[in-house]
Motif scaffolding. Structure first.
Motif, PDB file in Angstrom:
ATOM      1  N   MET A   1       0.819  -1.215   0.000  1.00  0.00           N
ATOM      2  CA  MET A   1       0.000   0.000   0.000  1.00  0.00           C
ATOM      3  C   MET A   1       0.861   1.277   0.000  1.00  0.00           C
ATOM      4  O   MET A   1       0.733   2.124   0.895  1.00  0.00           O
ATOM      5  CB  MET A   1      -0.945   0.015   1.193  1.00  0.00           C
ATOM      6  CG  MET A   1      -1.932  -1.118   1.189  1.00  0.00           C
ATOM      7  SD  MET A   1      -2.981  -1.025  -0.252  1.00  0.00           S
ATOM      8  CE  MET A   1      -4.552  -1.183   0.539  1.00  0.00           C
TER       9      MET A   1
ATOM     10  N   LEU B   1     -11.287   2.674  -4.820  1.00  0.00           N
ATOM     11  CA  LEU B   1     -11.422   2.554  -3.366  1.00  0.00           C
ATOM     12  C   LEU B   1     -10.327   3.317  -2.627  1.00  0.00           C
ATOM     13  O   LEU B   1     -10.585   3.964  -1.612  1.00  0.00           O
ATOM     14  CB  LEU B   1     -11.430   1.084  -2.950  1.00  0.00           C
ATOM     15  CG  LEU B   1     -12.703   0.318  -3.302  1.00  0.00           C
ATOM     16  CD1 LEU B   1     -12.529  -1.160  -3.025  1.00  0.00           C
ATOM     17  CD2 LEU B   1     -13.890   0.887  -2.547  1.00  0.00           C
ATOM     18  N   ILE B   2      -9.107   3.227  -3.127  1.00  0.00           N
ATOM     19  CA  ILE B   2      -8.009   3.951  -2.473  1.00  0.00           C
ATOM     20  C   ILE B   2      -8.255   5.456  -2.558  1.00  0.00           C
ATOM     21  O   ILE B   2      -8.108   6.174  -1.572  1.00  0.00           O
ATOM     22  CB  ILE B   2      -6.652   3.588  -3.104  1.00  0.00           C
ATOM     23  CG1 ILE B   2      -6.273   2.167  -2.742  1.00  0.00           C
ATOM     24  CG2 ILE B   2      -5.572   4.540  -2.634  1.00  0.00           C
ATOM     25  CD1 ILE B   2      -4.994   1.704  -3.361  1.00  0.00           C
TER      26      ILE B   2
ATOM     27  N   GLY C   1     -10.757   6.711  -0.114  1.00  0.00           N
ATOM     28  CA  GLY C   1     -10.440   6.514   1.293  1.00  0.00           C
ATOM     29  C   GLY C   1     -11.097   5.294   1.904  1.00  0.00           C
ATOM     30  O   GLY C   1     -11.033   5.083   3.113  1.00  0.00           O
ATOM     31  N   SER C   2     -11.714   4.472   1.078  1.00  0.00           N
ATOM     32  CA  SER C   2     -12.348   3.240   1.560  1.00  0.00           C
ATOM     33  C   SER C   2     -11.304   2.150   1.762  1.00  0.00           C
ATOM     34  O   SER C   2     -10.186   2.243   1.261  1.00  0.00           O
ATOM     35  CB  SER C   2     -13.394   2.759   0.555  1.00  0.00           C
ATOM     36  OG  SER C   2     -14.397   3.726   0.388  1.00  0.00           O
ATOM     37  N   ASN C   3     -11.710   1.107   2.471  1.00  0.00           N
ATOM     38  CA  ASN C   3     -10.801  -0.009   2.728  1.00  0.00           C
ATOM     39  C   ASN C   3     -10.650  -0.846   1.451  1.00  0.00           C
ATOM     40  O   ASN C   3     -11.612  -1.463   0.996  1.00  0.00           O
ATOM     41  CB  ASN C   3     -11.348  -0.869   3.867  1.00  0.00           C
ATOM     42  CG  ASN C   3     -10.378  -1.958   4.271  1.00  0.00           C
ATOM     43  OD1 ASN C   3      -9.468  -2.303   3.532  1.00  0.00           O
ATOM     44  ND2 ASN C   3     -10.582  -2.500   5.453  1.00  0.00           N
ATOM     45  N   PRO C   4      -9.447  -0.915   0.895  1.00  0.00           N
ATOM     46  CA  PRO C   4      -9.239  -1.627  -0.362  1.00  0.00           C
ATOM     47  C   PRO C   4      -8.774  -3.072  -0.213  1.00  0.00           C
ATOM     48  O   PRO C   4      -8.398  -3.700  -1.198  1.00  0.00           O
ATOM     49  CB  PRO C   4      -8.154  -0.787  -1.029  1.00  0.00           C
ATOM     50  CG  PRO C   4      -7.308  -0.365   0.124  1.00  0.00           C
ATOM     51  CD  PRO C   4      -8.281  -0.124   1.263  1.00  0.00           C
ATOM     52  N   VAL C   5      -8.790  -3.634   0.990  1.00  0.00           N
ATOM     53  CA  VAL C   5      -8.201  -4.952   1.219  1.00  0.00           C
ATOM     54  C   VAL C   5      -8.868  -6.032   0.364  1.00  0.00           C
ATOM     55  O   VAL C   5      -8.190  -6.835  -0.292  1.00  0.00           O
ATOM     56  CB  VAL C   5      -8.239  -5.320   2.715  1.00  0.00           C
ATOM     57  CG1 VAL C   5      -7.805  -6.756   2.939  1.00  0.00           C
ATOM     58  CG2 VAL C   5      -7.353  -4.371   3.503  1.00  0.00           C
TER      59      VAL C   5
ATOM     60  N   SER D   1      -7.266  -8.213  -2.828  1.00  0.00           N
ATOM     61  CA  SER D   1      -7.301  -9.676  -2.938  1.00  0.00           C
ATOM     62  C   SER D   1      -7.861 -10.104  -4.292  1.00  0.00           C
ATOM     63  O   SER D   1      -7.323 -11.007  -4.942  1.00  0.00           O
ATOM     64  CB  SER D   1      -8.143 -10.259  -1.803  1.00  0.00           C
ATOM     65  OG  SER D   1      -8.228 -11.652  -1.927  1.00  0.00           O
TER      66      SER D   1
END
Length: 125
Positions: free
Chosen positions: A60, A93-94, A97-101, A105
């Motif tokens: 990241m 998503l990045i 500001g959202s969670n891109p996890v 994947s």
């Protein structure tokens, strides 16, 4: 003035939806003008680039949106549309500001499938 449409050699349009495989071979052939050596070269370059970017994105880094954007463009150029879509989602998503996890994947999975397909196409599987 007649257009003589019967004399024009028509080029097929790209499909509205990519084929079911990880690499849209028809798209790749159009982009490389049917040059088999060029196909092999761009597939090899993409596989190397995608692997490197996947490792980098896992950390990241601050430039992750730009790296995902680069990957998206490269993937579209060779017909790896699942990789392009996953990279686009990750990039969005990045930036938001959202969670891109989960998106990361999915991107890694799409890259793995594309690389497996590339190895098979290149006869390395």
């Amino acid at each position: 003035m007649s257009l003589h449409l019967d004399r024009i050699e028509w080029m097929p349009s790209p499909p509205l939806a990519p084929d079911d495989g990880p690499i849209d071979i028809a798209h790749l052939r159009r982009m490389t003008l049917g040059d088999a050596a060029l196909e092999r070269e761009v597939l090899t370059m993409f596989s190397t680039q995608a692997s490197r970017l996947a490792r980098t994105l896992a950390a990241m880094p601050p430039d992750a949106p730009a790296l995902a954007h680069t990957l998206k463009g490269s993937a579209r150029a060779i017909g790896a549309f699942a990789v392009a879509d996953a990279a686009a989602q990750f990039e969005t998503l990045i930036k938001s500001g959202s969670n891109p996890v989960a998106a990361l994947s999915r991107l890694h999975d799409a890259i793995a499938e594309a690389r497996d397909a590339i190895e098979a196409l290149l006869g390395q599987a």
